[in-house]
Design a protein around this motif. Structure first.
Motif, PDB file in Angstrom:
ATOM      1  N   GLN A   1       0.948  -1.427   0.130  1.00 16.29           N
ATOM      2  CA  GLN A   1       0.191  -0.039   0.114  1.00 16.29           C
ATOM      3  C   GLN A   1       0.803   1.344  -0.131  1.00 16.29           C
ATOM      4  O   GLN A   1       0.177   2.313  -0.583  1.00 16.29           O
ATOM      5  CB  GLN A   1      -0.863  -0.024   1.121  1.00 16.29           C
ATOM      6  N   GLY A   2       1.805   1.239   0.596  1.00 17.26           N
ATOM      7  CA  GLY A   2       2.979   2.324   0.557  1.00 17.26           C
ATOM      8  C   GLY A   2       4.406   1.899   0.659  1.00 17.26           C
ATOM      9  O   GLY A   2       4.643   0.676   0.857  1.00 17.26           O
ATOM     10  N   VAL A   3       5.425   2.872   0.482  1.00 17.46           N
ATOM     11  CA  VAL A   3       6.558   2.845   0.466  1.00 17.46           C
ATOM     12  C   VAL A   3       7.313   3.742   1.489  1.00 17.46           C
ATOM     13  O   VAL A   3       6.977   4.986   1.274  1.00 17.46           O
ATOM     14  CB  VAL A   3       7.443   2.820  -0.846  1.00 17.46           C
ATOM     15  N   LEU A   4       7.914   3.536   2.596  1.00 16.75           N
ATOM     16  CA  LEU A   4       8.558   4.256   3.738  1.00 16.75           C
ATOM     17  C   LEU A   4       9.961   4.287   3.089  1.00 16.75           C
ATOM     18  O   LEU A   4      10.803   3.491   3.370  1.00 16.75           O
ATOM     19  CB  LEU A   4       8.368   3.778   4.954  1.00 16.75           C
ATOM     20  N   VAL A   5      10.271   5.751   2.798  1.00 13.58           N
ATOM     21  CA  VAL A   5      11.897   5.722   2.429  1.00 13.58           C
ATOM     22  C   VAL A   5      12.654   7.015   3.498  1.00 13.58           C
ATOM     23  O   VAL A   5      12.124   7.937   3.471  1.00 13.58           O
ATOM     24  CB  VAL A   5      12.089   6.506   0.842  1.00 13.58           C
ATOM     25  N   ALA A   6      13.862   6.513   3.952  1.00 13.23           N
ATOM     26  CA  ALA A   6      14.345   7.369   4.930  1.00 13.23           C
ATOM     27  C   ALA A   6      15.957   7.526   4.337  1.00 13.23           C
ATOM     28  O   ALA A   6      16.404   6.478   3.770  1.00 13.23           O
ATOM     29  CB  ALA A   6      14.275   6.935   6.159  1.00 13.23           C
ATOM     30  N   ARG A   7      16.378   8.632   4.310  1.00 17.08           N
ATOM     31  CA  ARG A   7      17.697   9.028   3.712  1.00 17.08           C
ATOM     32  C   ARG A   7      18.645   9.896   4.700  1.00 17.08           C
ATOM     33  O   ARG A   7      18.003  11.066   5.149  1.00 17.08           O
ATOM     34  CB  ARG A   7      17.699   9.153   2.456  1.00 17.08           C
ATOM     35  N   LEU A   8      19.688   9.676   5.019  1.00 17.41           N
ATOM     36  CA  LEU A   8      20.578  10.761   5.595  1.00 17.41           C
ATOM     37  C   LEU A   8      20.883  11.555   4.309  1.00 17.41           C
ATOM     38  O   LEU A   8      21.612  11.433   3.201  1.00 17.41           O
ATOM     39  CB  LEU A   8      21.895  10.024   5.706  1.00 17.41           C
ATOM     40  N   VAL A   9      20.685  13.017   4.742  1.00 15.07           N
ATOM     41  CA  VAL A   9      20.834  14.076   3.747  1.00 15.07           C
ATOM     42  C   VAL A   9      22.127  15.183   3.904  1.00 15.07           C
ATOM     43  O   VAL A   9      22.419  15.755   3.003  1.00 15.07           O
ATOM     44  CB  VAL A   9      19.600  14.830   3.448  1.00 15.07           C
ATOM     45  N   ASP A  10      22.366  15.115   5.099  1.00 13.03           N
ATOM     46  CA  ASP A  10      23.389  15.983   5.570  1.00 13.03           C
ATOM     47  C   ASP A  10      24.279  15.621   6.754  1.00 13.03           C
ATOM     48  O   ASP A  10      23.514  15.031   7.823  1.00 13.03           O
ATOM     49  CB  ASP A  10      22.819  17.412   5.530  1.00 13.03           C
ATOM     50  N   VAL A  11      25.380  15.784   6.896  1.00 13.65           N
ATOM     51  CA  VAL A  11      26.018  15.788   8.252  1.00 13.65           C
ATOM     52  C   VAL A  11      26.538  17.094   8.425  1.00 13.65           C
ATOM     53  O   VAL A  11      27.560  17.703   7.800  1.00 13.65           O
ATOM     54  CB  VAL A  11      27.168  14.735   8.088  1.00 13.65           C
ATOM     55  N   GLN A  12      26.097  17.641   9.638  1.00 10.76           N
ATOM     56  CA  GLN A  12      26.600  19.053   9.744  1.00 10.76           C
ATOM     57  C   GLN A  12      27.457  18.921  11.076  1.00 10.76           C
ATOM     58  O   GLN A  12      27.155  18.459  12.074  1.00 10.76           O
ATOM     59  CB  GLN A  12      25.368  20.130  10.151  1.00 10.76           C
ATOM     60  N   ARG A  13      28.727  19.895  10.925  1.00 13.11           N
ATOM     61  CA  ARG A  13      29.672  19.873  11.905  1.00 13.11           C
ATOM     62  C   ARG A  13      29.765  21.281  12.324  1.00 13.11           C
ATOM     63  O   ARG A  13      30.232  22.075  11.396  1.00 13.11           O
ATOM     64  CB  ARG A  13      30.958  19.239  11.564  1.00 13.11           C
ATOM     65  N   ARG A  14      29.978  21.778  13.719  1.00  8.37           N
ATOM     66  CA  ARG A  14      30.164  22.934  14.264  1.00  8.37           C
ATOM     67  C   ARG A  14      31.278  23.251  15.193  1.00  8.37           C
ATOM     68  O   ARG A  14      30.702  22.322  16.431  1.00  8.37           O
ATOM     69  CB  ARG A  14      28.617  23.671  14.542  1.00  8.37           C
TER      70      ARG A  14
END
Length: 218
Positions: A118-131
């Motif tokens: 019925q559905g597709v659940l998609v997760a993705r790492l889009v950024d790694v922020q360092r400060r």
């Protein structure tokens, strides 16, 4: 699913926003999981389709992107286990694709249609922020401060670094490929990949249930 360096062979019908900007997180992101400290994952922002009337999803294909294959499997299986408690069949994409290089648009669509998702659940790492930020020295009291020149202090100053992982998650309705829910989450100074996955899974399932995309826990 939470590390970098994984690419998809062709843009999937269920991944309309995926591109070089989204998948271009360098492999050095793997190092963030060695950091000590307490992980804190939260949903930064969410959106859902107020016009959706399809009811709770009962069968979902789960896909993790921007990850090592081992991390991808951990994330997908974690979500599937939590969904099971709510009467939802969640299936890891690793059962269909040993490598994300095999995950083409046509291949994903074929399995979704064949197995009746019925559905597709998609997760993705889009950024790694360092400060980087400065931590000031501390002193016992006012006189300890003046005693700095005489080496009287409780701890010296130093420069520390804060690492934040940014993860996007989308839920697609399989019948038309449209997004019905999206969330951006952030995890600050993650202690381990497993902690991030556990926290993120709980947050996503709770929020999806709140908005009626998943049935309430039995």
């Amino acid at each position: 699913m939470l590390s970098a360096g994984m690419a998809v062979g062709a843009e999937s019908a269920f991944l309309p926003r995926m591109g070089a900007r989204r998948l271009g997180v360098c492999a050095s992101a793997l190092a963030v999981f060695a950091l000590a400290g307490c992980a804190s994952t939260h949903l930064e922002s969410t959106w859902w389709d107020r016009n959706y009337t399809g009811g709770a999803f009962r069968k979902l294909l789960i896909i993790g992107l921007g990850a090592t294959e081992g991390g991808r499997a951990e994330f997908e299986n974690s979500v599937a286990d939590v969904l099971l408690a709510q009467g939802v069949t969640g299936v890891s994409s690793t059962g269909y694709f040993a490598s994300t290089q095999e995950m083409t648009r046509e291949a994903v669509r074929a399995w979704v249609e064949r197995d009746g998702y019925q559905g597709v659940l998609v997760a993705r790492l889009v950024d790694v922020q360092r400060r980087q930020y400065a931590v000031a020295p501390t002193y016992t009291d006012l006189w300890g401060y003046w005693g700095y020149y005489g080496q009287v202090m409780t701890s010296p100053g130093y420069v520390a670094e804060r690492t934040t992982l940014v993860i996007d998650t989308d839920l697609f309705e399989a019948s038309n490929g449209k997004v019905v829910y999206t969330a951006e989450s952030k995890s600050s100074d993650p202690k381990s990949r497993q902690v991030v996955i556990r926290e993120l899974t709980a947050l996503l399932v709770k929020d999806l249930t709140k908005h009626g995309f998943l049935p309430k826990e039995r």
